[in-house]
Design a protein around this motif. Structure first.
Motif, PDB file in Angstrom:
ATOM      1  N   GLY A 100       0.785  -1.220   0.000  1.00 38.27           N
ATOM      2  CA  GLY A 100       0.000   0.000   0.000  1.00 38.27           C
ATOM      3  C   GLY A 100       0.818   1.272   0.000  1.00 38.27           C
ATOM      4  O   GLY A 100       0.273   2.353  -0.146  1.00 38.27           O
ATOM      5  N   GLN A 101       2.124   1.158   0.174  1.00 38.25           N
ATOM      6  CA  GLN A 101       2.951   2.359   0.136  1.00 38.25           C
ATOM      7  C   GLN A 101       3.251   2.742  -1.301  1.00 38.25           C
ATOM      8  O   GLN A 101       3.111   1.941  -2.217  1.00 38.25           O
ATOM      9  N   GLU A 102       3.671   3.986  -1.483  1.00 37.96           N
ATOM     10  CA  GLU A 102       4.003   4.479  -2.817  1.00 37.96           C
ATOM     11  C   GLU A 102       5.281   3.794  -3.301  1.00 37.96           C
ATOM     12  O   GLU A 102       6.312   3.861  -2.634  1.00 37.96           O
ATOM     13  N   CYS A 103       5.207   3.132  -4.429  1.00 38.20           N
ATOM     14  CA  CYS A 103       6.349   2.404  -4.975  1.00 38.20           C
ATOM     15  C   CYS A 103       6.484   2.687  -6.467  1.00 38.20           C
ATOM     16  O   CYS A 103       5.513   2.619  -7.208  1.00 38.20           O
ATOM     17  N   VAL A 104       7.693   2.953  -6.882  1.00 39.90           N
ATOM     18  CA  VAL A 104       7.985   3.222  -8.281  1.00 39.90           C
ATOM     19  C   VAL A 104       9.012   2.207  -8.761  1.00 39.90           C
ATOM     20  O   VAL A 104       9.956   1.886  -8.055  1.00 39.90           O
ATOM     21  N   GLU A 105       8.795   1.707  -9.973  1.00 41.47           N
ATOM     22  CA  GLU A 105       9.760   0.814 -10.600  1.00 41.47           C
ATOM     23  C   GLU A 105      10.239   1.443 -11.901  1.00 41.47           C
ATOM     24  O   GLU A 105       9.464   2.096 -12.601  1.00 41.47           O
ATOM     25  N   VAL A 106      11.504   1.221 -12.198  1.00 40.28           N
ATOM     26  CA  VAL A 106      12.115   1.803 -13.392  1.00 40.28           C
ATOM     27  C   VAL A 106      12.815   0.697 -14.180  1.00 40.28           C
ATOM     28  O   VAL A 106      13.506  -0.141 -13.609  1.00 40.28           O
ATOM     29  N   ALA A 107      12.631   0.713 -15.496  1.00 39.45           N
ATOM     30  CA  ALA A 107      13.330  -0.216 -16.390  1.00 39.45           C
ATOM     31  C   ALA A 107      14.253   0.598 -17.289  1.00 39.45           C
ATOM     32  O   ALA A 107      13.821   1.552 -17.932  1.00 39.45           O
ATOM     33  N   ARG A 108      15.526   0.216 -17.300  1.00 37.96           N
ATOM     34  CA  ARG A 108      16.513   0.919 -18.127  1.00 37.96           C
ATOM     35  C   ARG A 108      17.273  -0.037 -19.033  1.00 37.96           C
ATOM     36  O   ARG A 108      18.333   0.296 -19.541  1.00 37.96           O
ATOM     37  N   ASN A 109      16.739  -1.239 -19.250  1.00 32.68           N
ATOM     38  CA  ASN A 109      17.463  -2.262 -19.998  1.00 32.68           C
ATOM     39  C   ASN A 109      17.277  -2.187 -21.513  1.00 32.68           C
ATOM     40  O   ASN A 109      17.939  -2.909 -22.246  1.00 32.68           O
ATOM     41  N   ILE A 110      16.405  -1.317 -21.994  1.00 37.33           N
ATOM     42  CA  ILE A 110      16.183  -1.168 -23.434  1.00 37.33           C
ATOM     43  C   ILE A 110      16.867   0.123 -23.891  1.00 37.33           C
ATOM     44  O   ILE A 110      16.626   1.182 -23.304  1.00 37.33           O
ATOM     45  N   PRO A 111      17.713   0.061 -24.909  1.00 32.74           N
ATOM     46  CA  PRO A 111      18.396   1.282 -25.363  1.00 32.74           C
ATOM     47  C   PRO A 111      17.414   2.379 -25.775  1.00 32.74           C
ATOM     48  O   PRO A 111      16.346   2.102 -26.320  1.00 32.74           O
ATOM     49  N   ARG A 112      17.768   3.598 -25.467  1.00 32.21           N
ATOM     50  CA  ARG A 112      17.046   4.809 -25.882  1.00 32.21           C
ATOM     51  C   ARG A 112      15.694   5.010 -25.207  1.00 32.21           C
ATOM     52  O   ARG A 112      14.892   5.819 -25.674  1.00 32.21           O
ATOM     53  N   VAL A 113      15.396   4.271 -24.126  1.00 27.73           N
ATOM     54  CA  VAL A 113      14.139   4.486 -23.415  1.00 27.73           C
ATOM     55  C   VAL A 113      14.293   4.109 -21.939  1.00 27.73           C
ATOM     56  O   VAL A 113      15.003   3.162 -21.606  1.00 27.73           O
ATOM     57  N   VAL A 114      13.647   4.889 -21.088  1.00 31.51           N
ATOM     58  CA  VAL A 114      13.510   4.574 -19.670  1.00 31.51           C
ATOM     59  C   VAL A 114      12.010   4.492 -19.405  1.00 31.51           C
ATOM     60  O   VAL A 114      11.254   5.359 -19.832  1.00 31.51           O
ATOM     61  N   VAL A 115      11.588   3.432 -18.729  1.00 33.90           N
ATOM     62  CA  VAL A 115      10.169   3.205 -18.482  1.00 33.90           C
ATOM     63  C   VAL A 115       9.920   3.213 -16.978  1.00 33.90           C
ATOM     64  O   VAL A 115      10.659   2.594 -16.219  1.00 33.90           O
ATOM     65  N   VAL A 116       8.872   3.937 -16.562  1.00 33.63           N
ATOM     66  CA  VAL A 116       8.524   4.062 -15.145  1.00 33.63           C
ATOM     67  C   VAL A 116       7.091   3.574 -14.960  1.00 33.63           C
ATOM     68  O   VAL A 116       6.219   3.857 -15.788  1.00 33.63           O
ATOM     69  N   ARG A 117       6.855   2.832 -13.868  1.00 30.80           N
ATOM     70  CA  ARG A 117       5.500   2.373 -13.564  1.00 30.80           C
ATOM     71  C   ARG A 117       5.294   2.301 -12.058  1.00 30.80           C
ATOM     72  O   ARG A 117       6.242   2.323 -11.279  1.00 30.80           O
ATOM     73  N   ASP A 118       4.039   2.187 -11.668  1.00 34.19           N
ATOM     74  CA  ASP A 118       3.645   1.998 -10.274  1.00 34.19           C
ATOM     75  C   ASP A 118       3.765   0.501  -9.982  1.00 34.19           C
ATOM     76  O   ASP A 118       3.120  -0.317 -10.638  1.00 34.19           O
ATOM     77  N   SER A 119       4.560   0.133  -8.987  1.00 29.54           N
ATOM     78  CA  SER A 119       4.772  -1.285  -8.716  1.00 29.54           C
ATOM     79  C   SER A 119       3.502  -1.981  -8.215  1.00 29.54           C
ATOM     80  O   SER A 119       3.383  -3.194  -8.313  1.00 29.54           O
ATOM     81  N   LYS A 120       2.541  -1.227  -7.702  1.00 28.23           N
ATOM     82  CA  LYS A 120       1.289  -1.819  -7.230  1.00 28.23           C
ATOM     83  C   LYS A 120       0.329  -2.105  -8.379  1.00 28.23           C
ATOM     84  O   LYS A 120      -0.690  -2.767  -8.189  1.00 28.23           O
ATOM     85  N   ASP A 121       0.645  -1.616  -9.579  1.00 29.52           N
ATOM     86  CA  ASP A 121      -0.218  -1.802 -10.749  1.00 29.52           C
ATOM     87  C   ASP A 121       0.651  -2.179 -11.944  1.00 29.52           C
ATOM     88  O   ASP A 121       0.797  -1.414 -12.897  1.00 29.52           O
ATOM     89  N   ALA A 122       1.227  -3.357 -11.870  1.00 27.97           N
ATOM     90  CA  ALA A 122       2.185  -3.795 -12.895  1.00 27.97           C
ATOM     91  C   ALA A 122       1.590  -3.839 -14.296  1.00 27.97           C
ATOM     92  O   ALA A 122       2.315  -3.709 -15.280  1.00 27.97           O
ATOM     93  N   ASP A 123       0.277  -4.010 -14.411  1.00 30.29           N
ATOM     94  CA  ASP A 123      -0.368  -4.043 -15.727  1.00 30.29           C
ATOM     95  C   ASP A 123      -0.932  -2.688 -16.120  1.00 30.29           C
ATOM     96  O   ASP A 123      -1.557  -2.548 -17.170  1.00 30.29           O
ATOM     97  N   GLY A 124      -0.710  -1.676 -15.279  1.00 26.52           N
ATOM     98  CA  GLY A 124      -1.242  -0.345 -15.527  1.00 26.52           C
ATOM     99  C   GLY A 124      -0.378   0.455 -16.486  1.00 26.52           C
ATOM    100  O   GLY A 124       0.527  -0.082 -17.136  1.00 26.52           O
TER     101      GLY A 124
END
Length: 63
Positions: A17-41
């Motif tokens: 229930g706490q605020e959680c952010v996940e970041v993906a940096r494994n793809i060249p030329r893009v950084v992707v950010v999402r809410d870890s509580k809503d992985a399909d969001g």
């Protein structure tokens, strides 16, 4: 999205229930950010330079 390898922010809390952010940096030329509580969001995609600018700015303004 299986191609992104998300890592949870070290500043995110461990409790459910706490605020959680996940970041993906494994793809060249893009950084992707999402809410870890809503992985399909929704995900935010930005350029690596935009992410770096954001991270620098966020580090300067402690809430």
């Amino acid at each position: 999205m299986s191609e992104f390898e998300f890592v949870k922010s070290s500043y995110s809390g461990g409790d459910a229930g706490q605020e959680c952010v996940e970041v993906a940096r494994n793809i060249p030329r893009v950084v992707v950010v999402r809410d870890s509580k809503d992985a399909d969001g929704p995900m935010i995609r930005v350029s690596p330079s935009a992410w770096t600018s954001f991270a620098i700015s966020a580090g300067r303004s402690r809430v």
